[in-house]
Design a protein around this motif. Structure first.
Motif, PDB file in Angstrom:
ATOM      1  N   THR A 197      61.476 -28.491 -47.656  1.00 19.49           N
ATOM      2  CA  THR A 197      60.033 -28.677 -47.760  1.00 19.49           C
ATOM      3  C   THR A 197      59.345 -28.356 -46.446  1.00 19.49           C
ATOM      4  N   THR A 198      59.872 -28.880 -45.342  1.00 20.74           N
ATOM      5  CA  THR A 198      59.294 -28.613 -44.028  1.00 20.74           C
ATOM      6  C   THR A 198      59.383 -27.136 -43.691  1.00 20.74           C
ATOM      7  N   ALA A 199      60.501 -26.491 -44.050  1.00 18.17           N
ATOM      8  CA  ALA A 199      60.651 -25.060 -43.796  1.00 18.17           C
ATOM      9  C   ALA A 199      59.582 -24.262 -44.533  1.00 18.17           C
ATOM     10  N   GLU A 200      59.297 -24.636 -45.773  1.00 17.80           N
ATOM     11  CA  GLU A 200      58.278 -23.936 -46.551  1.00 17.80           C
ATOM     12  C   GLU A 200      56.889 -24.129 -45.945  1.00 17.80           C
ATOM     13  N   ILE A 201      56.600 -25.358 -45.514  1.00 17.00           N
ATOM     14  CA  ILE A 201      55.310 -25.640 -44.894  1.00 17.00           C
ATOM     15  C   ILE A 201      55.158 -24.836 -43.607  1.00 17.00           C
ATOM     16  N   ALA A 202      56.195 -24.870 -42.774  1.00 18.26           N
ATOM     17  CA  ALA A 202      56.145 -24.133 -41.507  1.00 18.26           C
ATOM     18  C   ALA A 202      55.904 -22.652 -41.739  1.00 18.26           C
ATOM     19  N   ASN A 203      56.573 -22.104 -42.739  1.00 17.69           N
ATOM     20  CA  ASN A 203      56.422 -20.688 -43.063  1.00 17.69           C
ATOM     21  C   ASN A 203      54.993 -20.358 -43.466  1.00 17.69           C
ATOM     22  N   GLN A 204      54.339 -21.255 -44.179  1.00 11.84           N
ATOM     23  CA  GLN A 204      52.998 -20.999 -44.696  1.00 11.84           C
ATOM     24  C   GLN A 204      51.903 -21.188 -43.641  1.00 11.84           C
ATOM     25  N   VAL A 205      52.073 -22.145 -42.729  1.00 11.44           N
ATOM     26  CA  VAL A 205      50.987 -22.458 -41.791  1.00 11.44           C
ATOM     27  C   VAL A 205      51.104 -21.710 -40.470  1.00 11.44           C
ATOM     28  N   THR A 206      52.248 -21.105 -40.190  1.00  6.99           N
ATOM     29  CA  THR A 206      52.456 -20.412 -38.917  1.00  6.99           C
ATOM     30  C   THR A 206      52.035 -18.958 -39.034  1.00  6.99           C
ATOM     31  N   VAL A 207      51.300 -18.472 -38.031  1.00 13.29           N
ATOM     32  CA  VAL A 207      50.875 -17.068 -37.996  1.00 13.29           C
ATOM     33  C   VAL A 207      51.364 -16.424 -36.704  1.00 13.29           C
ATOM     34  N   ARG A 208      51.341 -15.103 -36.704  1.00 15.72           N
ATOM     35  CA  ARG A 208      51.641 -14.359 -35.481  1.00 15.72           C
ATOM     36  C   ARG A 208      50.344 -13.776 -34.934  1.00 15.72           C
ATOM     37  N   ILE A 209      50.207 -13.807 -33.618  1.00 15.84           N
ATOM     38  CA  ILE A 209      49.015 -13.284 -32.967  1.00 15.84           C
ATOM     39  C   ILE A 209      49.414 -12.083 -32.114  1.00 15.84           C
ATOM     40  N   PHE A 210      48.850 -10.929 -32.426  1.00 15.26           N
ATOM     41  CA  PHE A 210      49.090  -9.729 -31.630  1.00 15.26           C
ATOM     42  C   PHE A 210      47.937  -9.556 -30.640  1.00 15.26           C
ATOM     43  N   THR A 211      48.290  -9.404 -29.360  1.00 13.86           N
ATOM     44  CA  THR A 211      47.304  -9.144 -28.327  1.00 13.86           C
ATOM     45  C   THR A 211      47.510  -7.729 -27.808  1.00 13.86           C
ATOM     46  N   LYS A 212      46.664  -7.327 -26.880  1.00 19.16           N
ATOM     47  CA  LYS A 212      46.783  -5.977 -26.325  1.00 19.16           C
ATOM     48  C   LYS A 212      48.110  -5.787 -25.611  1.00 19.16           C
ATOM     49  N   PHE A 213      48.603  -6.843 -24.972  1.00 15.71           N
ATOM     50  CA  PHE A 213      49.788  -6.708 -24.142  1.00 15.71           C
ATOM     51  C   PHE A 213      51.040  -7.376 -24.696  1.00 15.71           C
ATOM     52  N   GLY A 214      50.973  -7.956 -25.856  1.00 16.27           N
ATOM     53  CA  GLY A 214      52.162  -8.624 -26.382  1.00 16.27           C
ATOM     54  C   GLY A 214      51.882  -9.353 -27.672  1.00 16.27           C
ATOM     55  N   SER A 215      52.507 -10.511 -27.840  1.00 16.67           N
ATOM     56  CA  SER A 215      52.312 -11.300 -29.060  1.00 16.67           C
ATOM     57  C   SER A 215      52.672 -12.752 -28.804  1.00 16.67           C
ATOM     58  N   GLY A 216      52.173 -13.611 -29.674  1.00 16.38           N
ATOM     59  CA  GLY A 216      52.495 -15.029 -29.632  1.00 16.38           C
ATOM     60  C   GLY A 216      52.396 -15.579 -31.038  1.00 16.38           C
ATOM     61  N   SER A 217      52.335 -16.875 -31.151  1.00 15.25           N
ATOM     62  CA  SER A 217      52.273 -17.527 -32.456  1.00 15.25           C
ATOM     63  C   SER A 217      51.102 -18.501 -32.485  1.00 15.25           C
ATOM     64  N   GLY A 218      50.809 -19.025 -33.664  1.00 16.12           N
ATOM     65  CA  GLY A 218      49.734 -19.993 -33.822  1.00 16.12           C
ATOM     66  C   GLY A 218      49.895 -20.727 -35.135  1.00 16.12           C
ATOM     67  N   VAL A 219      49.011 -21.696 -35.381  1.00 19.44           N
ATOM     68  CA  VAL A 219      49.068 -22.475 -36.612  1.00 19.44           C
ATOM     69  C   VAL A 219      47.663 -22.566 -37.195  1.00 19.44           C
TER      70      VAL A 219
END
Length: 277
Positions: free
Chosen positions: A42-64
């Motif tokens: 259940t937690t794995a499914e929630i994490a998968n749905q609420v987590t996003v990836r953020i692409f910047t000009k110089f790299g990438s990170g994550s967010g919720v």
């Protein structure tokens, strides 16, 4: 996976490689990691749905995903993820593999927490993370850290046989790492970091959520294990440094900003009025 010395040498190699990549391609990305293990479904499914990836000009990170109003979604992440190119905007990769243009939200940040807000617009329905019913966090508590490592490694024995950037992997780059809380500092580290856990959080996962077993948000990832700065990375906000025995434990942990500080930040933005006990 690595000894402390091996990890530092490995990170030095990755950093050097990333600089070379930047010079050649103008979009460096950094360290990545590992596979799902021993997860609550259940937690794995929630994490998968609420987590996003953020692409910047110089790299990438994550967010919720922290808020949904009309067709506007607000994402909580680390300030250091989005600080390099606010004028260029960002792109958000959502759980369904779609990519949206995004921009940073001007935010009050009185405590100078390593937090920032990014917003994007979509007619689709994306899940918003649930805030906890209680701010209580205890040592030994099982937690889950999610995000998008920027590198994938294939090992042959203990040696790296192959490494591959995940920038174009879409949602396949998503990882969820399990662990336990080992330290909850009374003092704060710069950026508001206080919560140390055993989770293997790697570069590219910064800004992603730390969740409890109910899938509720209890922290934001951002300070990785065995930083190059050594003990200087763990200088407290009041200018003091930890005792040697404490430092040796601290450097072996990944660190997140705890939910009470996150809620203070969100209240400053008038985004929440919830006050867990």
């Amino acid at each position: 996976m690595f000894s402390p010395i091996a990890r530092k040498l490995f990170l030095l190699f990755i950093t050097t490689f990333s600089v070379i990549q930047f010079c050649a391609y103008s979009h460096p990305v950094v360290l990545g990691a590992t596979s799902h293990q021993d997860l609550d479904i259940t937690t794995a499914e929630i994490a998968n749905q609420v987590t996003v990836r953020i692409f910047t000009k110089f790299g990438s990170g994550s967010g919720v995903v922290i808020k949904h109003e009309g067709q506007t979604y607000t994402v909580l992440t680390n300030n250091h993820v989005v600080a390099d190119s606010p004028q260029d905007g960002y792109e958000i990769l959502t759980a369904d593999g779609k990519i949206y243009p995004a921009e940073q939200v001007n935010a009050v940040n009185i405590k100078k927490l390593d937090l920032a807000l990014v917003k994007f617009t979509s007619p689709e329905g994306y899940q918003v993370v649930t805030l906890p019913k209680s701010k209580a966090i205890s040592e030994g508590q099982r937690v889950y850290a999610s995000g998008f490592p920027a590198w994938h490694f294939v090992f042959k024995g203990k040696k790296i046989a192959k490494m591959e950037a995940t920038r174009n992997w879409g949602v396949k780059a998503f990882k969820l790492k399990t662990g336990t809380i080992k330290m909850h500092l009374d003092k704060t580290l710069p950026g508001g970091y206080q919560l140390g856990s055993t989770n293997d959080v790697f570069q590219g996962m910064s800004g992603g959520p730390t969740l409890n077993q109910q899938g509720e948000l209890i922290g934001i990832n951002g300070l990785l294990k065995y930083p190059f700065q050594g003990i200087k990375a763990f200088t407290f906000s009041d200018g003091t440094i930890p005792k040697k025995e404490d430092y040796l434990q601290m450097e072996s942990l990944s660190w997140s900003i705890p939910v009470d500080s996150v809620l203070d930040f969100l209240k400053e933005q008038e985004m929440v009025n919830q006050d867990p006990t």
